[in-house]
Scaffold this motif. Sequence first.
Motif, short mmCIF file in Angstrom:
data_model
loop_
_atom_site.label_atom_id
_atom_site.label_comp_id
_atom_site.label_asym_id
_atom_site.label_seq_id
_atom_site.Cartn_x
_atom_site.Cartn_y
_atom_site.Cartn_z
N UNK A 52 0.80 -1.22 0.00
CA UNK A 52 0.00 0.00 0.00
C UNK A 52 0.83 1.28 0.00
N UNK A 53 2.09 1.19 0.41
CA UNK A 53 2.92 2.40 0.50
C UNK A 53 4.04 2.41 -0.54
N UNK A 54 4.89 1.39 -0.50
CA UNK A 54 6.07 1.40 -1.35
C UNK A 54 5.77 1.04 -2.80
N UNK A 55 4.92 0.07 -3.01
CA UNK A 55 4.67 -0.37 -4.38
C UNK A 55 4.05 0.73 -5.24
N UNK A 56 3.06 1.50 -4.75
CA UNK A 56 2.56 2.61 -5.58
C UNK A 56 3.61 3.67 -5.88
N UNK A 57 4.53 3.90 -4.94
CA UNK A 57 5.57 4.89 -5.17
C UNK A 57 6.63 4.41 -6.15
N UNK A 58 6.71 3.10 -6.35
CA UNK A 58 7.77 2.52 -7.18
C UNK A 58 7.35 2.35 -8.63
N UNK A 59 6.26 2.97 -9.07
CA UNK A 59 5.80 2.79 -10.44
C UNK A 59 6.84 3.20 -11.49
N UNK A 60 7.58 4.34 -11.34
CA UNK A 60 8.61 4.67 -12.34
C UNK A 60 9.70 3.60 -12.43
N UNK A 61 10.16 3.11 -11.27
CA UNK A 61 11.21 2.08 -11.28
C UNK A 61 10.69 0.78 -11.86
N UNK A 114 7.46 4.06 -24.09
CA UNK A 114 7.82 4.12 -22.67
C UNK A 114 9.21 4.70 -22.42
N UNK A 115 9.79 5.40 -23.39
CA UNK A 115 11.16 5.87 -23.21
C UNK A 115 11.27 6.90 -22.09
N UNK A 116 10.21 7.68 -21.84
CA UNK A 116 10.30 8.68 -20.78
C UNK A 116 10.44 8.04 -19.41
N UNK A 117 9.95 6.80 -19.26
CA UNK A 117 10.08 6.12 -17.98
C UNK A 117 11.50 5.65 -17.73
N UNK A 118 12.28 5.47 -18.78
CA UNK A 118 13.65 4.98 -18.61
C UNK A 118 14.48 5.94 -17.78
N UNK A 119 14.55 7.20 -18.22
CA UNK A 119 15.37 8.18 -17.50
C UNK A 119 14.81 8.41 -16.11
N UNK A 120 13.48 8.50 -15.99
CA UNK A 120 12.89 8.76 -14.69
C UNK A 120 13.19 7.64 -13.70
N UNK A 121 13.11 6.41 -14.16
CA UNK A 121 13.37 5.29 -13.26
C UNK A 121 14.84 5.12 -12.94
N UNK A 122 15.72 5.41 -13.90
CA UNK A 122 17.14 5.24 -13.66
C UNK A 122 17.66 6.25 -12.65
N UNK A 123 17.23 7.51 -12.77
CA UNK A 123 17.74 8.56 -11.88
C UNK A 123 16.92 8.65 -10.60
N UNK A 124 15.87 7.85 -10.48
CA UNK A 124 15.00 7.98 -9.29
C UNK A 124 15.75 7.69 -8.01
N UNK A 125 16.63 6.68 -8.04
CA UNK A 125 17.37 6.33 -6.84
C UNK A 125 18.73 6.96 -6.74
N UNK A 126 19.05 7.88 -7.64
CA UNK A 126 20.39 8.47 -7.63
C UNK A 126 20.58 9.48 -6.52
N UNK A 127 19.52 10.23 -6.21
CA UNK A 127 19.61 11.27 -5.19
C UNK A 127 18.55 11.01 -4.13
N UNK A 128 18.96 10.97 -2.92
CA UNK A 128 18.02 10.72 -1.84
C UNK A 128 17.63 12.02 -1.17
#
Length: 287
Positions: free
Chosen positions: A197-206, A273-287
């Motif tokens: 209910x919390x993490x999985x919805x937030x992880x849609x880009x990844x 779906x190319x826009x999801x590639x960059x978003x998902x790759x850089x999502x975990x780069x900066x906390x």
Amino acid sequence: MASVEAAGAPVRERRRTRRRSWPLVIAIGLFCFSAILPLLFMAVTAFRTQADWADAKIGLPTTLSFGAFERAWTGANIGVYFRNSVIVTTSTVVLSVVSATLAGYSFAKLRWRLSGGVYLFVLAWIAVPPLLMMVPIYIEMVQLGLLDTYGSVILLYTALNLPFNVYLMTAYFRSVPDELIEAARIDGAGIHRTFLLVLLPLAKPAIATLVIFNVLWSWNEFLFALLMLQSDGVKTLTVGVLQLQGRFTADYPALMAGLLITSLPVIAAYLVFQRHLVRGIVAGAVK
């Protein structure tokens, strides 16, 4: 005069910047052209006749012909191979997403003994070339009775991509603030409900990035599919189009038509779906 010169300075600076960027633009253009050139050659050849190919290996079709697509569809039984590729790719993606998201959540947000060591062990397999394991994998599939079945390549593709998939999901889950986990626990959510209910919805880009990478890899994979899948009933599309090339003769327009049919689904998936590639790759780069 001083104010006029000061106002013109940014303009001159922008002009100098444009002049300096032209070599970079030309280099990028040449690189893009070199990447698109094989696709153009494949597409043009697919619409040529066998007489056109016999006259010149490179050239535009004299008449727009769909005969190569008809020969490819019937000669290589592409309909069956296309179905097999869809089954293998879909099953691989589902199994990869489930295993990678659960493992990423475990490594990133749960505290358990040997977590760091197991995570490093999983990541270490990224440095191992899959070709080195070809013979042991083949022997294992024979002993398990999975040779020449969908299960052999589905399990194999999932295992080979698992280290990168786990790394991607772990990096993304680590970027999620721990305060969200604590708030969910205060509200009475357990480990599983917090994940669902919390993490999985937030992880849609990844997850979208994970799906795209696994679709592209499993659909285009050739070597292990050639090794594991031997009968026509389970061969994937990348292996099946080889039937258009004989030992001594080859129908190259039909072969290019078959390869074009093989490439179109992954090209379409990437463009959508190319826009999801960059978003998902850089999502975990900066906390």
